[in-house]
Design an enzyme around this catalytic site. Structure first.
Site, PDB file in Angstrom:
ATOM      1  N   GLN A  16      -4.198   3.953   7.623  1.00  0.00           N
ATOM      2  CA  GLN A  16      -3.721   3.958   6.249  1.00  0.00           C
ATOM      3  C   GLN A  16      -2.716   2.861   5.880  1.00  0.00           C
ATOM      4  O   GLN A  16      -2.830   2.255   4.814  1.00  0.00           O
ATOM      5  CB  GLN A  16      -3.076   5.323   5.932  1.00  0.00           C
ATOM      6  CG  GLN A  16      -2.678   5.440   4.489  1.00  0.00           C
ATOM      7  CD  GLN A  16      -1.958   6.719   4.116  1.00  0.00           C
ATOM      8  OE1 GLN A  16      -1.287   6.770   3.122  1.00  0.00           O
ATOM      9  NE2 GLN A  16      -2.093   7.771   4.899  1.00  0.00           N
ATOM     10  N   GLU A 138       2.233   8.508  10.163  1.00  0.00           N
ATOM     11  CA  GLU A 138       3.001   8.844   8.963  1.00  0.00           C
ATOM     12  C   GLU A 138       4.213   9.749   9.200  1.00  0.00           C
ATOM     13  O   GLU A 138       5.349   9.408   8.901  1.00  0.00           O
ATOM     14  CB  GLU A 138       2.048   9.506   7.950  1.00  0.00           C
ATOM     15  CG  GLU A 138       2.715  10.119   6.740  1.00  0.00           C
ATOM     16  CD  GLU A 138       3.352   9.096   5.811  1.00  0.00           C
ATOM     17  OE1 GLU A 138       2.718   8.077   5.539  1.00  0.00           O
ATOM     18  OE2 GLU A 138       4.485   9.332   5.348  1.00  0.00           O
ATOM     19  N   ASP A 167       3.239   5.424   5.600  1.00  0.00           N
ATOM     20  CA  ASP A 167       2.046   4.577   5.643  1.00  0.00           C
ATOM     21  C   ASP A 167       1.914   3.725   4.382  1.00  0.00           C
ATOM     22  O   ASP A 167       2.040   2.507   4.408  1.00  0.00           O
ATOM     23  CB  ASP A 167       0.794   5.454   5.770  1.00  0.00           C
ATOM     24  CG  ASP A 167       0.559   5.897   7.203  1.00  0.00           C
ATOM     25  OD1 ASP A 167       1.070   5.225   8.112  1.00  0.00           O
ATOM     26  OD2 ASP A 167      -0.130   6.886   7.412  1.00  0.00           O
ATOM     27  N   GLY A 246      21.653  12.949  -7.520  1.00  0.00           N
ATOM     28  CA  GLY A 246      22.198  11.768  -8.189  1.00  0.00           C
ATOM     29  C   GLY A 246      23.176  12.166  -9.265  1.00  0.00           C
ATOM     30  O   GLY A 246      23.698  13.293  -9.278  1.00  0.00           O
ATOM     31  N   GLY A 247      23.416  11.274 -10.199  1.00  0.00           N
ATOM     32  CA  GLY A 247      24.416  11.508 -11.223  1.00  0.00           C
ATOM     33  C   GLY A 247      24.029  12.592 -12.223  1.00  0.00           C
ATOM     34  O   GLY A 247      24.893  13.149 -12.896  1.00  0.00           O
TER      35      GLY A 247
END
Ligand code: CAO
Length: 422
Positions: A16, A138, A167, A246-247
């Site tokens: 892949q 993977e 991959d 996050g924010g």
């Protein structure tokens, strides 16, 4: 004319990661020549087969727009052909286990001797260091690149994700390295070595988690669910469930029908600039001014409770109704779309992101087209090649072999059984 027209790629990739990269180059217009072992070819042709004796979807969906030549590169005549291919190609891409190409007799030094303009691009599991000789797939990359330790819920084991960041993610990184090297070659005239390690590619995609690892030294991660649940932080970034981390705080919330439909959920972001609208929509207008809810900082220790309240509202509507309502107020959200829903999505068909392809032995199937849209170089998705479909064409048209010469090198281009049968 396509963006990479005139660029010839010797595609030595399999499975892949590498094929993702060369498929992109092919979509951008490069002539991608996939070299495969006579008789068997890329191992994925026969893996996860849904129809007997037909190239699997695994293979077809990663090898569009390429040509296939079969060649035993360990046979002396096969080596000869490979040398000639190296001389006429611009890029060689491979993702064999470490040392395979060297053992075949094609070290970087040898390749440079044969073609100093060659860009030699490789994917390996790890970069130089203790694991450089290891084979990698993977999920190993997801585990060693930081994704698994940061995915899942904190009371469960590490999780891998369905997105093939090891991959396909590394294939994308490599494609950028190759076109950058091609650009530099226009000024230096020289090729170069391009390498991407899957561990590095995954870590690059997990960059925000390394950010949080360092923030942790200065106090708890207040945007993580553990904070509003009053759980202590250890010395490493914990798994944060569905938090954005996050924010802008976010979470996956149930919608109408969740009891029977595993995808009746929506991702809801409690974005600060639209907080007042969120309060109105869910029926808590007093939260707009209440000191416990009015500011993002005040909300952080109460996120769990806030999302539970929002969920009471989302559960009264389907995920699409929630989306429609929230979009009116510019509140960021996204329904959890199943693969079935994506496959049937007409707008994705219209943009060529999902494409129906016809294949001579398989018939029609769906694939993901080029997600990168170039206005001057639109990608047309052409079916993957059958094993060795273009062997003679390439030997004749690309390498200039005569019919007699082609007959002579057949021991290197066809499996022994086929030659015996003839
Ligand atoms: N003619 C003759 N021999 C050929 C050939 C051809 N056309 N194409 C391949 N071979 C041979 C190679 O020379 C090699 O032989 P030797 O080991 O004797 O030198 C052999 O086939 C197998 O190559 P491999 O070791 O790469 O394949 P594998 O199935 O054992 O391992 C994988 C697969 C993916 C673990 C390994 O290639 C790898 O670690 N690649 C780098 C990381 C990577 O890309 N992983 C992701 C793959 S996608 O999930």
């Amino acid at each position: 004319m396509k963006a990479l027209e005139g660029i010839r790629v010797l595609d030595f990739t399999h499975v892949q990661s590498g094929p993702t990269c060369t498929q992109l180059l092919a979509w951008f217009g490069a002539d991608v020549i996939k070299v495969e072992r006579p008789g068997t070819g890329d191992i994925t042709r026969n893996q996860l087969q849904d129809i007997p004796n037909v190239d699997s979807l695994y293979f077809t969906m990663l090898n569009h727009n390429k040509r296939s030549i079969t060649l035993d590169t360990k046979h002396p005549k096969g080596k000869e052909v490979l040398e000639r291919l190296i001389k006429v190609c611009d890029v060689l891409v491979e993702n064999f286990a470490p040392g395979v190409l060297d053992r075949m007799g094609f070290s970087w030094e040898r390749i440079q001797e044969l073609n100093p303009r060659m860009i030699y691009a490789s994917i390996k599991g790890f970069g130089p260091g203790p694991y450089e000789d290891c084979k990698v797939y993977e999920n190993i990359a997801q585990c060693t690149g930081g994704a698994a330790s940061t995915t899942g819920f904190d009371d469960g084991p590490p999780l891998v994700t369905g997105a093939q960041i090891g991959d396909s993610g590394t294939g994308l990184h490599l494609a950028l390295g190759i076109v950058t090297a091609l650009f530099q070659r226009t000024r230096t005239g020289r090729g170069q070595r391009v390498t991407c390690a899957m561990q590095d590619g995954v870590l690059n995609l997990c960059r925000v988690k390394l950010r949080d690892q360092q923030r942790l030294a200065h106090g708890p991660l207040t945007e993580y669910p553990q904070y509003s649940e009053g759980k202590p932080f250890g010395d490493t970034v914990p798994r944060s469930g569905n938090a954005s981390g996050g924010g802008q705080p976010g979470w996956i919330l149930k919608c109408k029908g969740w009891e029977t439909d595993p995808n009746a959920y929506i991702y809801f972001i409690a974005q600060a600039p639209v907080w007042d609208k969120i309060c109105d929509v869910i029926g808590e207008p007093e939260w707009k001014t209440h000191p416990d809810y009015a500011t993002p900082k005040a909300r952080l220790p109460r996120l769990k409770q806030i999302f539970e309240r929002i969920e009471q509202w989302t559960m009264t509507k389907t995920k699409f109704e929630v989306m429609e309502t929230l979009n009116k107020y510019d509140i960021p959200c996204g329904p959890i779309l199943s693969m079935k829903e994506l496959a049937e999505d007409q707008s994705l068909r219209a943009t060529g992101t999902i494409v129906e392809v016809d294949h001579p032995t398989r018939g029609k199937y769906l694939t993901v087209g080029n997600p990168i849209k170039l206005s001057d170089s639109p990608a047309e998705v052409r079916r993957s090649p059958l094993l060795g479909e273009h062997t003679e064409e390439i030997l004749r048209d690309v390498l200039g072999y005569t019919d007699e010469e082609i007959a002579e090198i057949r021991p290197a281009t066809e499996p022994p059984q086929r030659q015996a049968a003839e």
